[in-house]
Write a protein that holds these residues in place. Structure first.
Motif, PDB file in Angstrom:
ATOM      1  N   ASN A   7       0.978   1.852  14.487  1.00 10.91           N
ATOM      2  CA  ASN A   7       0.054   3.037  14.340  1.00 10.91           C
ATOM      3  C   ASN A   7      -0.759   2.608  12.787  1.00 10.91           C
ATOM      4  O   ASN A   7      -0.190   2.016  11.732  1.00 10.91           O
ATOM      5  N   GLY A   8      -2.163   2.626  12.947  1.00 10.37           N
ATOM      6  CA  GLY A   8      -2.879   2.451  11.743  1.00 10.37           C
ATOM      7  C   GLY A   8      -3.556   1.170  11.507  1.00 10.37           C
ATOM      8  O   GLY A   8      -4.182   0.677  10.730  1.00 10.37           O
ATOM      9  N   ALA A   9      -3.012   0.185  12.637  1.00 10.33           N
ATOM     10  CA  ALA A   9      -3.670  -1.123  12.488  1.00 10.33           C
ATOM     11  C   ALA A   9      -5.322  -1.108  13.055  1.00 10.33           C
ATOM     12  O   ALA A   9      -5.363  -0.056  14.022  1.00 10.33           O
ATOM     13  N   LYS A  10      -5.785  -1.888  12.355  1.00 11.97           N
ATOM     14  CA  LYS A  10      -7.485  -1.793  12.796  1.00 11.97           C
ATOM     15  C   LYS A  10      -7.819  -3.435  13.257  1.00 11.97           C
ATOM     16  O   LYS A  10      -7.328  -4.391  12.844  1.00 11.97           O
ATOM     17  N   LEU A  11      -8.661  -3.450  14.095  1.00  9.71           N
ATOM     18  CA  LEU A  11      -9.420  -4.760  14.507  1.00  9.71           C
ATOM     19  C   LEU A  11     -10.859  -4.742  14.126  1.00  9.71           C
ATOM     20  O   LEU A  11     -11.601  -3.601  14.348  1.00  9.71           O
ATOM     21  N   PHE A  12     -11.109  -5.958  13.760  1.00 11.57           N
ATOM     22  CA  PHE A  12     -12.678  -6.049  13.172  1.00 11.57           C
ATOM     23  C   PHE A  12     -13.182  -7.326  13.902  1.00 11.57           C
ATOM     24  O   PHE A  12     -12.447  -8.169  14.092  1.00 11.57           O
ATOM     25  N   ILE A  13     -14.538  -7.180  14.263  1.00 13.71           N
ATOM     26  CA  ILE A  13     -15.334  -8.397  14.733  1.00 13.71           C
ATOM     27  C   ILE A  13     -16.256  -8.750  13.870  1.00 13.71           C
ATOM     28  O   ILE A  13     -16.780  -7.915  13.046  1.00 13.71           O
ATOM     29  N   GLY A  14     -16.432 -10.212  13.518  1.00 18.90           N
ATOM     30  CA  GLY A  14     -17.567 -10.651  12.700  1.00 18.90           C
ATOM     31  C   GLY A  14     -18.531 -11.649  13.588  1.00 18.90           C
ATOM     32  O   GLY A  14     -18.807 -11.166  14.596  1.00 18.90           O
ATOM     33  N   GLY A  15     -19.220 -12.207  12.904  1.00 18.54           N
ATOM     34  CA  GLY A  15     -20.207 -13.230  13.460  1.00 18.54           C
ATOM     35  C   GLY A  15     -19.737 -14.502  14.246  1.00 18.54           C
ATOM     36  O   GLY A  15     -18.456 -14.530  14.246  1.00 18.54           O
ATOM     37  N   PHE A  29     -13.530 -17.326   6.302  1.00 19.54           N
ATOM     38  CA  PHE A  29     -14.009 -16.041   6.840  1.00 19.54           C
ATOM     39  C   PHE A  29     -14.356 -15.507   5.474  1.00 19.54           C
ATOM     40  O   PHE A  29     -15.156 -14.117   5.690  1.00 19.54           O
ATOM     41  N   ASP A  30     -14.723 -16.273   4.211  1.00 17.71           N
ATOM     42  CA  ASP A  30     -15.285 -15.596   3.128  1.00 17.71           C
ATOM     43  C   ASP A  30     -16.834 -15.163   3.450  1.00 17.71           C
ATOM     44  O   ASP A  30     -17.406 -16.088   4.181  1.00 17.71           O
ATOM     45  N   GLY A  31     -17.512 -14.166   3.266  1.00 21.14           N
ATOM     46  CA  GLY A  31     -18.690 -13.858   3.378  1.00 21.14           C
ATOM     47  C   GLY A  31     -18.871 -13.152   4.750  1.00 21.14           C
ATOM     48  O   GLY A  31     -19.986 -12.843   5.168  1.00 21.14           O
ATOM     49  N   GLU A  32     -17.849 -12.930   5.491  1.00 19.61           N
ATOM     50  CA  GLU A  32     -18.015 -12.569   6.828  1.00 19.61           C
ATOM     51  C   GLU A  32     -18.473 -10.971   6.729  1.00 19.61           C
ATOM     52  O   GLU A  32     -17.895 -10.217   5.803  1.00 19.61           O
ATOM     53  N   THR A  33     -19.406 -10.459   7.605  1.00 20.54           N
ATOM     54  CA  THR A  33     -19.948  -9.121   7.581  1.00 20.54           C
ATOM     55  C   THR A  33     -18.811  -8.728   8.952  1.00 20.54           C
ATOM     56  O   THR A  33     -18.964  -9.000  10.097  1.00 20.54           O
ATOM     57  N   TRP A  34     -18.023  -7.745   8.370  1.00 19.34           N
ATOM     58  CA  TRP A  34     -17.052  -6.965   9.549  1.00 19.34           C
ATOM     59  C   TRP A  34     -17.542  -5.590  10.149  1.00 19.34           C
ATOM     60  O   TRP A  34     -17.927  -5.238   9.315  1.00 19.34           O
ATOM     61  N   ILE A  78      -7.341  -2.864  23.971  1.00 16.77           N
ATOM     62  CA  ILE A  78      -7.506  -1.594  24.897  1.00 16.77           C
ATOM     63  C   ILE A  78      -8.195  -0.786  23.945  1.00 16.77           C
ATOM     64  O   ILE A  78      -7.527  -0.272  22.937  1.00 16.77           O
ATOM     65  N   CYS A  79      -9.364  -0.142  24.353  1.00 18.58           N
ATOM     66  CA  CYS A  79      -9.979   0.819  23.662  1.00 18.58           C
ATOM     67  C   CYS A  79     -10.347   2.102  24.296  1.00 18.58           C
ATOM     68  O   CYS A  79     -10.596   1.866  25.493  1.00 18.58           O
ATOM     69  N   GLY A  80     -10.173   3.231  23.910  1.00 14.58           N
ATOM     70  CA  GLY A  80     -10.980   4.269  24.650  1.00 14.58           C
ATOM     71  C   GLY A  80     -12.446   4.094  24.581  1.00 14.58           C
ATOM     72  O   GLY A  80     -12.935   3.891  23.182  1.00 14.58           O
ATOM     73  N   ILE A  81     -13.335   4.289  25.533  1.00 19.75           N
ATOM     74  CA  ILE A  81     -14.580   3.982  25.379  1.00 19.75           C
ATOM     75  C   ILE A  81     -15.513   5.109  24.926  1.00 19.75           C
ATOM     76  O   ILE A  81     -15.412   6.251  24.923  1.00 19.75           O
ATOM     77  N   ASP A  82     -16.036   4.236  23.675  1.00 19.01           N
ATOM     78  CA  ASP A  82     -17.178   5.076  22.721  1.00 19.01           C
ATOM     79  C   ASP A  82     -18.402   4.212  22.865  1.00 19.01           C
ATOM     80  O   ASP A  82     -18.643   3.308  22.336  1.00 19.01           O
ATOM     81  N   TYR A  83     -19.339   5.220  23.741  1.00 20.65           N
ATOM     82  CA  TYR A  83     -20.646   4.294  24.211  1.00 20.65           C
ATOM     83  C   TYR A  83     -21.454   3.935  22.659  1.00 20.65           C
ATOM     84  O   TYR A  83     -22.483   3.110  22.517  1.00 20.65           O
ATOM     85  N   ALA A  84     -20.961   4.548  21.536  1.00 23.08           N
ATOM     86  CA  ALA A  84     -21.889   4.377  20.420  1.00 23.08           C
ATOM     87  C   ALA A  84     -21.279   3.733  19.284  1.00 23.08           C
ATOM     88  O   ALA A  84     -21.580   3.466  18.431  1.00 23.08           O
ATOM     89  N   ASP A  85     -20.025   3.298  19.586  1.00 28.13           N
ATOM     90  CA  ASP A  85     -19.181   2.588  18.750  1.00 28.13           C
ATOM     91  C   ASP A  85     -19.898   1.005  18.365  1.00 28.13           C
ATOM     92  O   ASP A  85     -19.881   0.204  19.348  1.00 28.13           O
ATOM     93  N   PRO A  86     -19.982   0.631  17.178  1.00 24.84           N
ATOM     94  CA  PRO A  86     -20.695  -0.614  16.803  1.00 24.84           C
ATOM     95  C   PRO A  86     -19.827  -1.567  17.199  1.00 24.84           C
ATOM     96  O   PRO A  86     -20.221  -2.826  17.590  1.00 24.84           O
ATOM     97  N   GLY A  87     -18.506  -1.526  16.867  1.00 27.38           N
ATOM     98  CA  GLY A  87     -17.338  -2.551  17.166  1.00 27.38           C
ATOM     99  C   GLY A  87     -17.460  -2.734  18.675  1.00 27.38           C
ATOM    100  O   GLY A  87     -17.318  -3.959  19.375  1.00 27.38           O
ATOM    101  N   GLN A  88     -17.228  -1.944  19.622  1.00 28.22           N
ATOM    102  CA  GLN A  88     -17.055  -2.014  20.917  1.00 28.22           C
ATOM    103  C   GLN A  88     -18.313  -2.647  21.540  1.00 28.22           C
ATOM    104  O   GLN A  88     -18.322  -3.362  22.309  1.00 28.22           O
ATOM    105  N   LEU A  89     -19.616  -2.123  20.881  1.00 27.88           N
ATOM    106  CA  LEU A  89     -20.944  -2.885  21.610  1.00 27.88           C
ATOM    107  C   LEU A  89     -20.841  -4.352  21.152  1.00 27.88           C
ATOM    108  O   LEU A  89     -21.514  -5.299  21.967  1.00 27.88           O
TER     109      LEU A  89
END
Length: 159
Positions: A7-15, A29-34, A78-89
């Motif tokens: 609980n509390g873990a987070k996933l990030f995507i970069g370029g 991974f320095d300078g990556e925009t997450w 697995i994510c709950g769908i959020d059509y406006a979430d930038p990470g899911q997009l």
């Protein structure tokens, strides 16, 4: 020794990033925009395992095993769908390409006043499919990350 909840873990995507086969380091991974992938429910598993190479010796009548190439695995997110979430997009967009992308997992294990553990890796997004189950379920975005690098571990640190 302490244990921690997921609980509390987070996933990030970069370029997108190029993976040449050499082990990555945290500086890659320095300078990556997450961008955080929101509404995550399950981050699955990841980390190196070695492929098995077998040899059946005729004279010895013994199966022998050697270690082959290392594989950091396939992470099922697995994510709950959020059509406006930038990470899911970003996951959905990344699935449409042939490129590897930078990923970061931040765990919920920081000591008081310290920093949490982090994991970094490069992966191709192999799928981004929607799961629409029975009536009493949340619509889900299921994404498969094919990890194409080592997983860089940064441990939690005291303040």
């Amino acid at each position: 020794m302490a244990i921690y909840a997921t609980n509390g873990a987070k996933l990030f995507i970069g370029g997108s990033m190029t993976v040449d086969g050499d082990d990555l380091t945290v500086t890659d991974f320095d300078g990556e925009t997450w961008v955080e992938v929101g509404e995550t429910e399950n981050l699955g598993k990841f980390g190196d395992t070695s492929n098995e190479i077998t040899f059946a010796g005729l004279a010895s009548g013994r199966q022998r095993r050697l270690k082959g190439v290392r594989d950091a695995g396939t992470m099922e997110v697995i994510c709950g769908i959020d059509y406006a979430d930038p990470g899911q997009l970003a996951l959905i967009s990344a699935e449409k390409t042939i490129f590897d992308y930078a990923f970061k997992v931040v765990l919920n294990d920081a000591p008081e006043g310290g920093t949490p553990s982090e994991r970094y890796f490069a992966a191709a997004v192999g799928s981004a499919s929607e799961a629409l189950d029975t009536a009493d379920n949340v619509m889900k975005l299921n994404s498969t990350l094919w990890i194409n690098s080592n997983v860089v571990r940064v441990n939690a640190a005291e303040a």
